[in-house]
Design a protein around this motif. Structure first.
Motif, PDB file in Angstrom:
ATOM      1  N   ILE A  37     -79.366  -3.407  45.606  1.00 53.36           N
ATOM      2  CA  ILE A  37     -78.118  -3.668  46.314  1.00 53.36           C
ATOM      3  C   ILE A  37     -76.986  -3.644  45.293  1.00 53.36           C
ATOM      4  O   ILE A  37     -77.098  -4.236  44.222  1.00 53.36           O
ATOM      5  CB  ILE A  37     -78.141  -5.048  47.007  1.00 53.36           C
ATOM      6  N   GLY A  38     -75.903  -2.975  45.641  1.00 53.24           N
ATOM      7  CA  GLY A  38     -74.762  -2.932  44.735  1.00 53.24           C
ATOM      8  C   GLY A  38     -73.483  -2.667  45.482  1.00 53.24           C
ATOM      9  O   GLY A  38     -73.486  -2.421  46.697  1.00 53.24           O
ATOM     10  N   PRO A  39     -72.372  -2.701  44.766  1.00 52.23           N
ATOM     11  CA  PRO A  39     -71.082  -2.426  45.394  1.00 52.23           C
ATOM     12  C   PRO A  39     -71.058  -0.990  45.931  1.00 52.23           C
ATOM     13  O   PRO A  39     -71.476  -0.053  45.251  1.00 52.23           O
ATOM     14  CB  PRO A  39     -70.075  -2.596  44.251  1.00 52.23           C
ATOM     15  N   ALA A  40     -70.565  -0.826  47.147  1.00 52.09           N
ATOM     16  CA  ALA A  40     -70.555   0.487  47.794  1.00 52.09           C
ATOM     17  C   ALA A  40     -69.739   1.507  47.012  1.00 52.09           C
ATOM     18  O   ALA A  40     -70.026   2.703  47.059  1.00 52.09           O
ATOM     19  CB  ALA A  40     -70.027   0.372  49.215  1.00 52.09           C
ATOM     20  N   ASN A  41     -68.737   1.041  46.272  1.00 56.35           N
ATOM     21  CA  ASN A  41     -67.897   1.982  45.529  1.00 56.35           C
ATOM     22  C   ASN A  41     -68.481   2.340  44.156  1.00 56.35           C
ATOM     23  O   ASN A  41     -67.885   3.113  43.416  1.00 56.35           O
ATOM     24  CB  ASN A  41     -66.472   1.443  45.380  1.00 56.35           C
ATOM     25  N   GLN A  42     -69.644   1.754  43.801  1.00 57.83           N
ATOM     26  CA  GLN A  42     -70.255   2.041  42.501  1.00 57.83           C
ATOM     27  C   GLN A  42     -71.668   2.590  42.594  1.00 57.83           C
ATOM     28  O   GLN A  42     -72.098   3.346  41.742  1.00 57.83           O
ATOM     29  CB  GLN A  42     -70.287   0.773  41.640  1.00 57.83           C
ATOM     30  N   LEU A  43     -72.430   2.148  43.594  1.00 56.11           N
ATOM     31  CA  LEU A  43     -73.840   2.519  43.700  1.00 56.11           C
ATOM     32  C   LEU A  43     -74.007   3.570  44.791  1.00 56.11           C
ATOM     33  O   LEU A  43     -73.506   3.413  45.899  1.00 56.11           O
ATOM     34  CB  LEU A  43     -74.678   1.281  44.049  1.00 56.11           C
ATOM     35  N   ARG A  44     -74.706   4.650  44.443  1.00 58.80           N
ATOM     36  CA  ARG A  44     -74.940   5.719  45.424  1.00 58.80           C
ATOM     37  C   ARG A  44     -76.393   6.155  45.331  1.00 58.80           C
ATOM     38  O   ARG A  44     -76.905   6.435  44.244  1.00 58.80           O
ATOM     39  CB  ARG A  44     -74.029   6.909  45.149  1.00 58.80           C
ATOM     40  N   THR A  45     -77.048   6.199  46.482  1.00 57.38           N
ATOM     41  CA  THR A  45     -78.439   6.646  46.526  1.00 57.38           C
ATOM     42  C   THR A  45     -78.482   8.165  46.447  1.00 57.38           C
ATOM     43  O   THR A  45     -77.801   8.856  47.205  1.00 57.38           O
ATOM     44  CB  THR A  45     -79.111   6.179  47.827  1.00 57.38           C
ATOM     45  N   VAL A  46     -79.263   8.673  45.505  1.00 58.20           N
ATOM     46  CA  VAL A  46     -79.402  10.112  45.321  1.00 58.20           C
ATOM     47  C   VAL A  46     -80.620  10.621  46.079  1.00 58.20           C
ATOM     48  O   VAL A  46     -80.561  11.649  46.741  1.00 58.20           O
ATOM     49  CB  VAL A  46     -79.541  10.448  43.821  1.00 58.20           C
ATOM     50  N   GLU A  47     -81.702   9.870  45.980  1.00 54.67           N
ATOM     51  CA  GLU A  47     -82.947  10.309  46.600  1.00 54.67           C
ATOM     52  C   GLU A  47     -83.814   9.090  46.869  1.00 54.67           C
ATOM     53  O   GLU A  47     -83.807   8.123  46.114  1.00 54.67           O
ATOM     54  CB  GLU A  47     -83.678  11.254  45.654  1.00 54.67           C
ATOM     55  N   LYS A  48     -84.560   9.147  47.959  1.00 55.96           N
ATOM     56  CA  LYS A  48     -85.452   8.039  48.286  1.00 55.96           C
ATOM     57  C   LYS A  48     -86.659   8.582  49.028  1.00 55.96           C
ATOM     58  O   LYS A  48     -86.529   9.436  49.914  1.00 55.96           O
ATOM     59  CB  LYS A  48     -84.727   7.029  49.160  1.00 55.96           C
ATOM     60  N   ASP A  49     -87.828   8.106  48.630  1.00 57.58           N
ATOM     61  CA  ASP A  49     -89.029   8.355  49.411  1.00 57.58           C
ATOM     62  C   ASP A  49     -89.856   7.075  49.355  1.00 57.58           C
ATOM     63  O   ASP A  49     -89.382   6.054  48.880  1.00 57.58           O
ATOM     64  CB  ASP A  49     -89.794   9.598  48.936  1.00 57.58           C
ATOM     65  N   GLN A  50     -91.086   7.123  49.807  1.00 59.42           N
ATOM     66  CA  GLN A  50     -91.872   5.888  49.858  1.00 59.42           C
ATOM     67  C   GLN A  50     -92.298   5.381  48.489  1.00 59.42           C
ATOM     68  O   GLN A  50     -92.774   4.265  48.366  1.00 59.42           O
ATOM     69  CB  GLN A  50     -93.085   6.056  50.747  1.00 59.42           C
ATOM     70  N   TYR A  51     -92.115   6.193  47.441  1.00 54.21           N
ATOM     71  CA  TYR A  51     -92.547   5.796  46.108  1.00 54.21           C
ATOM     72  C   TYR A  51     -91.410   5.611  45.103  1.00 54.21           C
ATOM     73  O   TYR A  51     -91.616   5.048  44.047  1.00 54.21           O
ATOM     74  CB  TYR A  51     -93.530   6.830  45.534  1.00 54.21           C
ATOM     75  N   GLN A  52     -90.238   6.105  45.413  1.00 56.55           N
ATOM     76  CA  GLN A  52     -89.157   6.083  44.432  1.00 56.55           C
ATOM     77  C   GLN A  52     -87.798   5.994  45.105  1.00 56.55           C
ATOM     78  O   GLN A  52     -87.561   6.623  46.135  1.00 56.55           O
ATOM     79  CB  GLN A  52     -89.214   7.358  43.602  1.00 56.55           C
ATOM     80  N   ILE A  53     -86.919   5.210  44.473  1.00 61.50           N
ATOM     81  CA  ILE A  53     -85.516   5.165  44.868  1.00 61.50           C
ATOM     82  C   ILE A  53     -84.721   5.611  43.658  1.00 61.50           C
ATOM     83  O   ILE A  53     -84.851   5.040  42.582  1.00 61.50           O
ATOM     84  CB  ILE A  53     -85.091   3.745  45.286  1.00 61.50           C
ATOM     85  N   SER A  54     -83.916   6.629  43.813  1.00 65.79           N
ATOM     86  CA  SER A  54     -83.096   7.131  42.716  1.00 65.79           C
ATOM     87  C   SER A  54     -81.629   6.909  43.071  1.00 65.79           C
ATOM     88  O   SER A  54     -81.171   7.311  44.144  1.00 65.79           O
ATOM     89  CB  SER A  54     -83.385   8.627  42.511  1.00 65.79           C
ATOM     90  N   THR A  55     -80.897   6.243  42.170  1.00 68.49           N
ATOM     91  CA  THR A  55     -79.489   5.952  42.440  1.00 68.49           C
ATOM     92  C   THR A  55     -78.625   6.354  41.249  1.00 68.49           C
ATOM     93  O   THR A  55     -79.113   6.522  40.145  1.00 68.49           O
ATOM     94  CB  THR A  55     -79.273   4.443  42.695  1.00 68.49           C
ATOM     95  N   LYS A  56     -77.347   6.485  41.520  1.00 70.96           N
ATOM     96  CA  LYS A  56     -76.350   6.695  40.470  1.00 70.96           C
ATOM     97  C   LYS A  56     -75.378   5.541  40.526  1.00 70.96           C
ATOM     98  O   LYS A  56     -74.997   5.094  41.604  1.00 70.96           O
ATOM     99  CB  LYS A  56     -75.589   8.002  40.683  1.00 70.96           C
ATOM    100  N   VAL A  57     -74.981   5.072  39.356  1.00 72.54           N
ATOM    101  CA  VAL A  57     -74.000   4.003  39.266  1.00 72.54           C
ATOM    102  C   VAL A  57     -72.750   4.595  38.640  1.00 72.54           C
ATOM    103  O   VAL A  57     -72.800   5.149  37.545  1.00 72.54           O
ATOM    104  CB  VAL A  57     -74.528   2.831  38.411  1.00 72.54           C
ATOM    105  N   SER A  58     -71.640   4.495  39.360  1.00 81.13           N
ATOM    106  CA  SER A  58     -70.366   4.990  38.858  1.00 81.13           C
ATOM    107  C   SER A  58     -69.622   3.847  38.199  1.00 81.13           C
ATOM    108  O   SER A  58     -69.545   2.749  38.744  1.00 81.13           O
ATOM    109  CB  SER A  58     -69.506   5.532  40.001  1.00 81.13           C
ATOM    110  N   VAL A  59     -69.089   4.116  37.037  1.00 77.65           N
ATOM    111  CA  VAL A  59     -68.317   3.115  36.320  1.00 77.65           C
ATOM    112  C   VAL A  59     -66.914   3.666  36.160  1.00 77.65           C
ATOM    113  O   VAL A  59     -66.682   4.600  35.412  1.00 77.65           O
ATOM    114  CB  VAL A  59     -68.946   2.810  34.943  1.00 77.65           C
ATOM    115  N   GLY A  60     -65.998   3.106  36.923  1.00 75.58           N
ATOM    116  CA  GLY A  60     -64.617   3.576  36.864  1.00 75.58           C
ATOM    117  C   GLY A  60     -63.780   2.659  36.005  1.00 75.58           C
ATOM    118  O   GLY A  60     -64.273   1.762  35.333  1.00 75.58           O
ATOM    119  N   ASP A  61     -62.487   2.896  36.052  1.00 69.65           N
ATOM    120  CA  ASP A  61     -61.563   2.067  35.268  1.00 69.65           C
ATOM    121  C   ASP A  61     -61.209   0.809  36.004  1.00 69.65           C
ATOM    122  O   ASP A  61     -61.250   0.574  37.087  1.00 69.65           O
ATOM    123  CB  ASP A  61     -60.292   2.854  34.954  1.00 69.65           C
TER     124      ASP A  61
END
Length: 120
Positions: free
Chosen positions: A96-120
Motif C-alpha cells: 500500500i502506498g500513496p497513489a501519486n507515488q506507487l504504481r503497479t506494473v504487473e501482478k499475478d498470483q506469484y509476484q507483484i511488481s511496482t514502481k515508486v516515483s519520487v518527485g520534488d
C-alpha cells in the motif's frame, strides 16, 4: 536524492490489532509518503473499509489517495467448516502506498511488481 521509506509490518503485529487500528496505522503512514507492506494483508472487509476511509481523507495538494495491491486471498476451511459449508478468507502480502507515488506494473498470483516515483 530523495528517499522513500518502506515499512514492512509482520503478521504477528497485525494479529494483535483491531481492524480499525490496522486501517488507521496504514493511513497515517501512507499519508506521510511511506510505502507499507503487510505480511498477512487485510481481510476483504478491511480493504473495503480502508478504501472508504481513504476517500474521506483525500485532500487536493495534500493526500491523493492510496494504491493497494495484494495477492489473491487464500480460502481456508477447517474440517468442521467444510462440513457446515463455511470457509474463511485469509489475506496475503499486501503493498500500500500513496497513489501519486506507487504504481503497479504487473501482478499475478506469484509476484507483484511496482514502481515508486519520487518527485520534488
Amino acid at each position: 536524492m530523495r528517499e522513500v521509506q518502506m515499512d514492512l509490518i509482520s503478521e504477528e503485529k497485525l494479529n494483535r490489532m483491531t481492524s480499525m487500528e490496522k486501517i488507521r496505522l496504514i493511513l497515517d503512514k501512507v499519508k506521510t509518503g511511506r510505502i507499507v507492506v503487510l505480511e498477512s494483508g487485510l481481510t476483504p472487509e478491511e480493504e473495503v473499509r480502508l478504501i472508504e476511509m481513504t476517500m474521506t481523507e483525500i485532500r487536493v495538494d495534500e493526500f491523493s489517495g492510496i494504491e493497494i495491491e495484494s495477492y489473491p486471498a487464500k480460502r481456508e476451511s477447517s474440517f468442521v467448516g467444510r462440513l457446515l459449508g463455511r470457509s474463511s478468507s485469509k489475506g496475503r502480502m499486501t503493498v500500500i502506498g500513496p497513489a501519486n507515488q506507487l504504481r503497479t506494473v504487473e501482478k499475478d498470483q506469484y509476484q507483484i511488481s511496482t514502481k515508486v516515483s519520487v518527485g520534488d
